[in-house]
Write a protein that holds these residues in place. Structure first.
Motif, short mmCIF file in Angstrom:
data_model
loop_
_atom_site.label_atom_id
_atom_site.label_comp_id
_atom_site.label_asym_id
_atom_site.label_seq_id
_atom_site.Cartn_x
_atom_site.Cartn_y
_atom_site.Cartn_z
N GLY A 95 20.71 -23.91 -55.12
CA GLY A 95 20.12 -24.38 -56.30
C GLY A 95 20.30 -25.85 -56.34
N ALA A 96 21.16 -26.24 -55.68
CA ALA A 96 21.56 -27.75 -55.67
C ALA A 96 20.48 -28.64 -55.28
CB ALA A 96 22.89 -27.93 -54.98
N ARG A 97 20.44 -30.01 -55.52
CA ARG A 97 19.32 -30.76 -54.99
C ARG A 97 19.84 -31.93 -54.07
NH1 ARG A 97 18.53 -35.59 -57.08
NH2 ARG A 97 19.54 -35.10 -59.25
N THR A 98 19.50 -32.13 -53.06
CA THR A 98 19.98 -33.20 -51.93
C THR A 98 19.78 -34.60 -52.63
OG1 THR A 98 19.41 -31.76 -50.12
CG2 THR A 98 19.75 -34.10 -49.74
N VAL A 99 20.90 -35.29 -52.50
CA VAL A 99 20.74 -36.98 -52.95
C VAL A 99 20.91 -37.40 -51.55
CG1 VAL A 99 22.02 -38.59 -53.85
CG2 VAL A 99 22.07 -36.48 -55.34
N MET A 100 21.87 -37.23 -50.76
CA MET A 100 21.72 -37.69 -49.50
C MET A 100 22.03 -36.60 -48.53
SD MET A 100 24.62 -40.48 -48.02
CE MET A 100 25.81 -39.14 -48.00
N PRO A 101 21.32 -36.33 -47.40
CA PRO A 101 21.61 -35.69 -46.32
C PRO A 101 23.18 -35.73 -45.68
CG PRO A 101 19.70 -36.95 -45.67
CD PRO A 101 20.24 -37.52 -47.15
N VAL A 102 23.45 -34.77 -44.96
CA VAL A 102 24.79 -34.96 -44.31
C VAL A 102 24.46 -35.83 -43.05
CG1 VAL A 102 26.49 -33.88 -42.86
CG2 VAL A 102 25.35 -32.69 -44.74
N THR A 103 25.39 -36.94 -43.23
CA THR A 103 25.32 -38.01 -42.21
C THR A 103 26.82 -38.42 -41.86
OG1 THR A 103 23.69 -38.92 -43.43
CG2 THR A 103 24.82 -40.32 -42.14
N GLN A 111 29.62 -36.54 -44.51
CA GLN A 111 29.34 -36.24 -45.76
C GLN A 111 27.83 -36.33 -46.29
OE1 GLN A 111 31.95 -40.15 -46.54
NE2 GLN A 111 30.75 -39.53 -48.59
N GLY A 112 27.75 -35.31 -47.11
CA GLY A 112 26.36 -35.17 -47.72
C GLY A 112 26.72 -35.21 -49.19
N GLU A 113 25.56 -35.72 -50.07
CA GLU A 113 25.72 -35.75 -51.58
C GLU A 113 24.65 -34.90 -52.03
OE1 GLU A 113 25.68 -39.35 -54.64
OE2 GLU A 113 26.43 -39.62 -52.29
N LEU A 114 24.99 -34.02 -53.16
CA LEU A 114 24.14 -33.29 -53.78
C LEU A 114 24.41 -33.35 -55.28
CD1 LEU A 114 25.76 -30.49 -54.53
CD2 LEU A 114 25.36 -30.12 -51.97
N VAL A 115 23.53 -32.72 -56.06
CA VAL A 115 23.66 -32.47 -57.50
C VAL A 115 23.38 -31.27 -57.73
CG1 VAL A 115 22.81 -33.00 -59.83
CG2 VAL A 115 22.72 -34.92 -58.20
N PRO A 117 22.97 -27.46 -60.20
CA PRO A 117 22.05 -27.35 -61.23
C PRO A 117 22.33 -27.67 -62.75
CG PRO A 117 22.36 -25.49 -60.10
CD PRO A 117 23.46 -26.18 -59.56
N PHE A 118 23.80 -28.40 -62.88
CA PHE A 118 24.11 -28.69 -64.05
C PHE A 118 24.12 -29.95 -64.28
CE2 PHE A 118 25.96 -24.38 -62.97
CZ PHE A 118 25.31 -23.91 -63.94
N GLY A 119 24.00 -30.72 -63.34
CA GLY A 119 24.14 -32.10 -63.06
C GLY A 119 25.07 -32.93 -62.43
N HIS A 120 26.15 -32.04 -62.19
CA HIS A 120 27.42 -32.68 -61.64
C HIS A 120 26.98 -33.22 -60.06
CE1 HIS A 120 28.93 -29.55 -64.35
NE2 HIS A 120 29.31 -30.78 -65.00
N LYS A 121 27.47 -34.35 -59.78
CA LYS A 121 27.34 -34.67 -58.26
C LYS A 121 28.42 -34.36 -57.46
CE LYS A 121 25.59 -38.95 -57.89
NZ LYS A 121 25.41 -40.36 -57.67
#
Length: 128
Positions: A95-103, A111-115, A117-121
């Motif tokens: 259920g997380a949302r991708t901010v930046m794919p794994v690179t 690293q990859g960045e996600l948020v 479901p509660f809004g934590h990055k």
């Protein structure tokens, strides 16, 4: 005498949350305890991911804590793992949302960045 230091972030959630299974499904977190409010919503819970402890706590109306869903990026949690792609993909599936794919970055990290479901990055990462 040498002491051991650890870091245990406290992640805030909106009032009314009843389901914290995201952390179990996404990261394999183990729940140590949970204290619910009278209406069954989460007041506070403690988890660990491979021994790294963190807490989830509801926001009190009288505090000045930010709602992470409204202020994404106030705090970013770095989660180091040997298999960045697998953990990242599990989090997205949970259920997380991708901010930046794994690179892979020139400074030596994958690293990859996600948020969540509660809004934590979160940054899911590994030093190469």
């Amino acid at each position: 005498m040498k002491t051991q230091t650890s870091f245990a972030p406290m992640l805030r959630i909106r009032n009314g949350v009843t389901d914290l299974d995201f952390y179990k499904n996404a990261f394999g977190a183990v729940e140590h305890f949970r204290i619910n409010n009278d209406d069954g919503t989460v007041h506070v819970a403690e988890f660990d991911i491979d021994g790294a402890v963190f807490h989830i706590h509801e926001i009190y109306p009288h505090t000045q804590d930010f709602d992470p869903a409204a202020h994404t990026g106030v705090v970013t949690v770095g989660l180091f793992t040997d298999d960045v792609h697998s953990v990242f993909d599990s989090a997205i599936a949970a259920g997380a949302r991708t901010v930046m794919p794994v690179t892979d970055f020139e400074y030596g990290y994958r690293q990859g960045e996600l948020v969540d479901p509660f809004g934590h990055k979160w940054i899911i990462e590994k030093k190469l």
